[in-house]
Design a protein around this motif. Structure first.
Motif, short mmCIF file in Angstrom:
data_model
loop_
_atom_site.label_atom_id
_atom_site.label_comp_id
_atom_site.label_asym_id
_atom_site.label_seq_id
_atom_site.Cartn_x
_atom_site.Cartn_y
_atom_site.Cartn_z
N VAL A 116 28.98 38.21 34.62
CA VAL A 116 28.90 37.86 35.96
C VAL A 116 28.69 38.57 37.06
O VAL A 116 28.10 38.77 37.92
CB VAL A 116 30.84 37.92 36.26
CG1 VAL A 116 31.37 36.68 35.65
CG2 VAL A 116 31.60 39.26 35.74
N LEU A 139 38.93 41.83 35.78
CA LEU A 139 37.77 43.47 34.89
C LEU A 139 36.88 44.28 35.58
O LEU A 139 37.07 45.59 34.80
CB LEU A 139 36.24 42.56 34.98
CG LEU A 139 35.88 41.64 33.73
CD1 LEU A 139 34.63 40.98 33.35
CD2 LEU A 139 36.42 42.29 32.54
N ILE A 187 30.53 40.12 29.26
CA ILE A 187 31.07 39.11 30.09
C ILE A 187 31.10 40.00 31.71
O ILE A 187 30.48 38.94 32.67
CB ILE A 187 32.50 38.74 30.64
CG1 ILE A 187 32.71 37.62 29.26
CG2 ILE A 187 33.11 37.50 31.58
CD1 ILE A 187 34.44 36.76 27.99
N THR A 188 31.12 40.92 31.58
CA THR A 188 30.81 41.50 32.60
C THR A 188 29.24 41.87 33.44
O THR A 188 28.86 41.34 34.26
CB THR A 188 31.10 43.07 32.77
OG1 THR A 188 32.75 43.46 32.11
CG2 THR A 188 30.90 44.39 34.12
N VAL A 212 36.56 38.25 37.82
CA VAL A 212 35.94 39.43 38.39
C VAL A 212 36.35 40.84 39.14
O VAL A 212 36.23 41.92 38.62
CB VAL A 212 34.76 39.28 39.63
CG1 VAL A 212 33.71 39.79 39.01
CG2 VAL A 212 33.38 38.34 38.60
N LEU A 247 39.93 47.15 36.30
CA LEU A 247 40.53 47.57 34.94
C LEU A 247 39.87 48.81 35.03
O LEU A 247 40.53 49.67 34.10
CB LEU A 247 40.13 46.42 33.90
CG LEU A 247 39.75 46.77 32.49
CD1 LEU A 247 41.42 46.80 31.53
CD2 LEU A 247 39.91 45.74 31.66
N LEU A 295 34.14 42.00 26.66
CA LEU A 295 34.46 42.32 27.80
C LEU A 295 33.37 42.92 28.64
O LEU A 295 32.16 42.92 30.24
CB LEU A 295 35.60 43.22 28.27
CG LEU A 295 36.96 42.89 27.66
CD1 LEU A 295 38.09 43.41 28.07
CD2 LEU A 295 37.17 41.13 28.37
#
Lengths: 368, 314, 333
Positions: free
Chosen positions: B250, C144, B246-247, C141, C147, B243
């Motif tokens: 993106v 995330l 991926i953060t 996005v 979260l 994660l």
């Protein structure tokens, strides 16, 4: 294809299972164990020279206000809330310590290391820590010592050389003895029990399980260990796992050990909801607040835990004493505010005392 | 048009990074020092390596959630091969990286041969590889490596942390590969429209297979660096790193639907997150506040870039 | 990417015209049948090894103890069917559970403690939906980010204090209705209602169109943005209902984010057949998959698989289910 792979995997697991015969119970580690005597004879403490580390070129901090950061294993669980409260209490009482707690939101070795590293850069005077992994945390703690920072651990140790002192809540073999003795008293010498732990990789839990195995073999040889299951730090999973154990073993299961402050209340809830109170005993480590419903209802007789508020409190006082230079290598005791004199053991550890056993009579006197 | 939009997002992000650096350095004089910045580079290398490979994967419209588990598996194998099998440490590191690469290859085969969507395939192997790591290690740690091994994770070369050189090398190679080669163009075409890519005779399957294998490889390299940095192995290493990676990807402007994204963007995204984590802490903000802010920055950065472009993804 | 989804759904339509009940069942509910067969096989095999596995108590534990995952997976399936995803649902459930418990202890009426969090969940997801639909930020996005915000927010507000002294009436998940545990009833009723809604109501059916081919859906007059926001709000509704089951299962609430819950819920939805490409899947499948996972967890203990290999076996079984489904699809086309 799935079936061949699965059977290959099972065969592999069987063979590796045999290969690791170090601890007879799943979930224990393979470090040497040191079970206590079956009666109340205290263990003979082998004198050990100081083996902690020293900060290099630490400035003279005697009497000065210390800027301290407390980095627990993770934030957001009751246990470390309590240690953090203890540290804050001590800081307030002394008036010469500014303490703040900041930890990872998951019990993750990497996040913890990064946090400590950043606090070294920020220039704190002292670090209090509870390690997620004793070895992984050591390089960054050594770096703190090199930067002249006073480093004291509590709850979960690092390598001795990576910190100055470690406040030990209770020795592993002492906890193991209290737990197994309590269980034996409740379910008898021939009872069968199972264990619900967090994960097998959590060092403190693995150590306790190994010590419990050794002590049970020595002092309660007829008790029967059934199995150990993992339940993360997740109370619903702990509840489901406990239920499965109850359903699997039926009347054979007489007791469940909860190895974490999350697993124990969940196991007690499973026993309550299965209407097995009195038939399945729950013994475990837990904070009193989470256990009050089960202890007041009589479903759980006794909860074992040191007082985590005291643990944090003592750690703060030890840090103060180290910074003041009043706690030097070779000392045999240290003064810790309202807790009085605490004993030095194992070279560079300060012993908090024996664990507290919470029962129906005293549990409402505690709030953490 | 596409090239222009890359530059747009990255310029925006770079400006944001510059702003953050200035603001944070005003908050704490310990932030903008060479020593601190190099140290931050050390701390972000593992996530960075994984994020660089992830940029390619996401640019094809795929995703790899299993990288954290591959990291855990390779880390465990480094220790197990060395201690239990008794191979020399240099050989075991290579062997562990080889296994990680194979794990990535297996992902690629499941995705290309069995046509399983990447998210599902890597969600399954996420559980499988983590499980293998736990089973093989039997929850034991391997410690006590020889001193030379720590050079990789804790040492420096020419005053710069060893692993930062590796990250730098990976970033430069990957940038060139993605921006200037036929292979890189193939990645974008697959991401924009897989059917077109196939009709134009591009090797869709081959490219994807190579990407997931590379993703496994970088995760495994990150594993060896991680072990060297923390001097022990645990089967839960790298949990959740997917994660983080991926953060960064993106945030760096790579479209989750594929077809656009650059390595430079990913690197800037990575630096921005690390700068926030470090700088906010030095400025006295606690960890829970920091993760909230990073979440908000992620959403706002993409929102701002969408508003500037007016031609958002989809 | 969307093209594949259309190919799949048009193939599905064609196959519908073929006769044969079994064939039709397989083509319409292939993944559901695979998962259901896996559950049956698992139960038969494990029961042969240890008959206690199918005792009433254990069945209750498996179904009731994990019903909240199935309920949350219903909303997740819808989100995934429209081609979106939500990785913040675990954190959301943690936040809502804390709100619920706090209200209950503070003495608010029980129904407020149950249903106010549902509204909060819908409100939070409405914001997420607007960001996805109107601001055109990809759902992964937004979620995330959500979260991080929810997790960080929860810790900084509660500090992780446990909530105890919950009023007995609040603990709905521990109750039984006509001898059947409430979570089980909730799971079955909600799954069937959602399934019927998605099959027989135009709104529900439009979700498939939206996920399968957004351009075509818009051309045929479906308001894509409004539907996307609505789906997220519905997802928030189910997450809220899941929270009621989650928060009332024990006499204490942990007030932290349950570890990896979002991963479990997403896995249940996708293994249950919700195609991540959008456009296909059913909520029945996700509920079956949630049951399958719960049963596997219990079965591994009953069959004495070494606890060290638990996760490897679970991973292998998930992979086997996925591959079996893909082979079935390849053969049927």
């Amino acid at each position: 294809m799935g079936r061949t792979l699965l059977s290959a995997l099972l065969a592999l697991s069987l063979s590796t299972g045999l290969g690791h015969a170090a601890s007879p119970w799943t979930g224990g580690d393979d470090l040497p164990t040191n079970p206590l005597a079956c009666d109340a004879t205290p263990a003979k403490a082998a004198p050990k020279p100081y083996d902690g580390g020293q900060p290099s070129k630490a400035p003279d901090r005697k009497g000065k206000t210390l800027n301290v950061v407390d980095v627990p294993k993770l934030v957001g669980i009751g246990y470390f809330n309590a240690t953090s409260k203890g540290i804050a209490d001590a800081a307030k009482e002394m008036g010469t310590m500014k303490a703040k707690t900041d930890g990872p939101s998951k019990a993750n070795i990497d996040d913890q290391i990064t946090l400590i590293d950043n606090y070294i850069t920020s220039g704190v005077d002292g670090i209090l820590f509870a390690a997620n992994d004793p070895v992984a945390i050591s390089p960054v703690l050594k770096k703190a010592l090199q930067a002249g920072i006073n480093v004291v651990g509590y709850d979960a140790n690092s390598e001795p050389g990576a910190r100055q002192w470690f406040v030990n809540q209770a020795e592993f073999n002492g906890i193991a003895k209290t737990m197994v003795d309590s269980m034996a008293a409740e379910i008898g010498e021939e009872g069968a029990f199972a264990i619900v732990t967090s994960t097998f990789t959590t060092p403190n839990q693995a150590r306790w399980i190994a010590e419990m195995a050794a002590y049970q073999k020595k002092c309660h040889p007829k008790m029967k260990w059934l199995e150990t299951v993992e339940a993360q730090e997740d109370n619903i999973l702990s509840f489901n796992q406990s239920n499965t154990l109850i359903n699997k073993y039926g009347d054979e299961l007489k007791g469940i050990f909860g190895m974490t402050s999350v697993a124990t209340p969940a196991a007690a809830d499973a026993v309550t909801q299965a209407k097995k109170c009195g038939q399945v005993a729950v013994v475990g480590l837990a904070t009193p607040n989470a256990m009050k419903p089960y202890v007041s209802s009589g479903c759980v007789k006794s909860v074992v835990l040191w007082n985590p508020v005291d643990l944090g409190y003592a750690a703060a006082y030890v840090l103060r004493a180290v910074a003041d230079g009043t706690l030097q290598p070779g000392a045999t005791s240290v003064k810790a505010g309202r807790l009085g004199e605490l004993k030095v053991i194992n070279g560079s550890e300060v012993l908090l005392g024996s664990p507290t056993v919470f029962t129906k009579d005293n549990i409402n006197n505690f709030d953490f | 048009m596409t090239l222009r939009s890359f530059i747009r997002h990255e310029t925006l992000l770079a400006l944001l990074l510059a702003l953050v650096l200035v603001v944070l350095s005003l908050q704490s004089d310990k932030f903008l020092t060479v020593q601190n910045l190099l140290n931050q580079g050390r701390l972000m290398t593992e996530t960075g390596l994984i994020a660089i490979a992830m940029t390619f994967v996401i640019a094809t419209g795929g995703i790899d959630l299993s990288v954290g588990s591959i990291l855990g598996l390779s880390a465990i194998l480094t220790g197990v091969f060395w201690q239990n099998v008794g191979l020399p440490l240099s050989v075991t590191a290579v062997a562990a990286i080889a296994v990680g690469t194979i794990a990535g290859l297996v992902n690629g085969i499941i995705i290309t041969r069995f046509k399983v969507p990447p998210l599902i395939a890597t969600l399954a192997t996420l559980a499988l590889y983590r499980g293998l790591a736990e089973g093989i290690s039997q929850a034991r740690s391997v410690r006590g490596y020889p001193e030379w091994f720590y050079v990789l994770g804790q040492g420096s070369v020419l005053g710069v942390p060893t692993q930062l050189w590796i990250l730098l090398l990976a970033a430069v190679t990957a940038s060139i590969l993605l921006a200037y080669t036929r292979y890189g163009r193939t990645v974008y075409v697959i991401g924009s429209n897989e059917v077109t890519a196939r009709f134009s005779g591009l090797s869709v399957e081959g490219t994807k297979l190579a990407l997931y294998t590379a993703s496994g490889f970088t995760a495994a390299v990150a594993a060896v660096i991680f072990v060297s940095r923390v001097s022990t192995t645990r089967s839960d290493m790298g949990t959740g790193i997917e994660l983080d990676a991926i953060t960064a990807v993106v945030l760096g402007g790579t479209s989750i639907f594929g077809g656009r994204g650059t390595v430079l963007g990913t690197v800037i995204g990575l630096c921005l997150i690390q700068a926030l984590k470090n700088g906010l802490l030095l400025a006295g903000v606690k960890g829970d506040g920091t993760i909230m802010l990073i979440g908000a920055v992620l959403i706002l950065a993409i929102l701002a870039s969408n508003l500037f472009e007016r031609s958002g993804p989809r | 990417m969307a093209v594949t989804g259309v190919e799949l759904s048009s193939a599905r339509l064609q196959r519908n015209r073929r006769s044969g009940v079994l064939k039709r069942l397989m083509s319409d509910y292939g993944q559901e049948v695979v998962v259901f067969a896996a559950i049956i096989t698992l139960f038969v095999v494990v029961t042969m090894i240890n008959p206690r596995f199918v005792s009433a108590n254990n069945l209750t534990s498996i179904f009731a103890g994990n019903a909240y995952i199935a309920v949350a997976a219903i909303g997740m399936s819808m989100v995934i069917i429209t081609g979106n995803i939500d990785v913040s649902v675990g954190a959301l459930i943690g936040v809502l559970a804390t709100i619920s418990g706090t209200l209950a202890v503070a003495g608010y009426p029980i129904w407020v403690a149950w249903f106010l969090p549902v509204l909060v969940g819908m409100a939070i997801n409405a914001v997420i939906g607007v960001l996805v639909a109107y601001a055109k930020i990809p759902s992964i996005v937004v979620t995330l980010g959500a979260l991080s915000i929810l997790r960080g927010g929860l810790i900084s507000v509660t500090g992780g204090t446990w909530i105890s002294n919950l009023p007995p009436d609040f603990l709905i998940a521990q109750k039984r209705l006509l001898g059947v545990p409430v979570p089980l009833i909730a799971m079955v009723v909600l799954t069937l209602a959602a399934a019927a809604w998605m099959r027989y109501f135009a709104f529900g059916r439009s979700l498939y169109a939206l996920g399968g081919n957004p351009e075509a859906a818009v051309a045929s007059g479906i308001p894509a943005e409004r539907r996307t926001v609505a789906v997220f709000i519905i997802h928030g509704f189910f997450a809220g209902l899941a929270t009621i089951l989650f928060a009332t299962q024990l006499q204490v609430i942990q007030s932290t984010v349950p570890p990896n819950l979002e991963l479990t819920i997403i896995t249940a939805a996708v293994i249950g057949g919700a195609s991540i490409l959008g456009g296909s899947g059913t909520v029945v499948g996700s509920t079956l998959a949630a049951i399958l996972f719960a049963a596997i967890g219990s079965a591994l203990i009953f069959t004495n698989v070494s606890a060290y290999w638990f996760r490897a076996v679970i991973g292998l079984l998930i992979l086997a289910t996925v591959l079996a489904d893909m082979l079935r699809r390849q053969r049927s086309t």
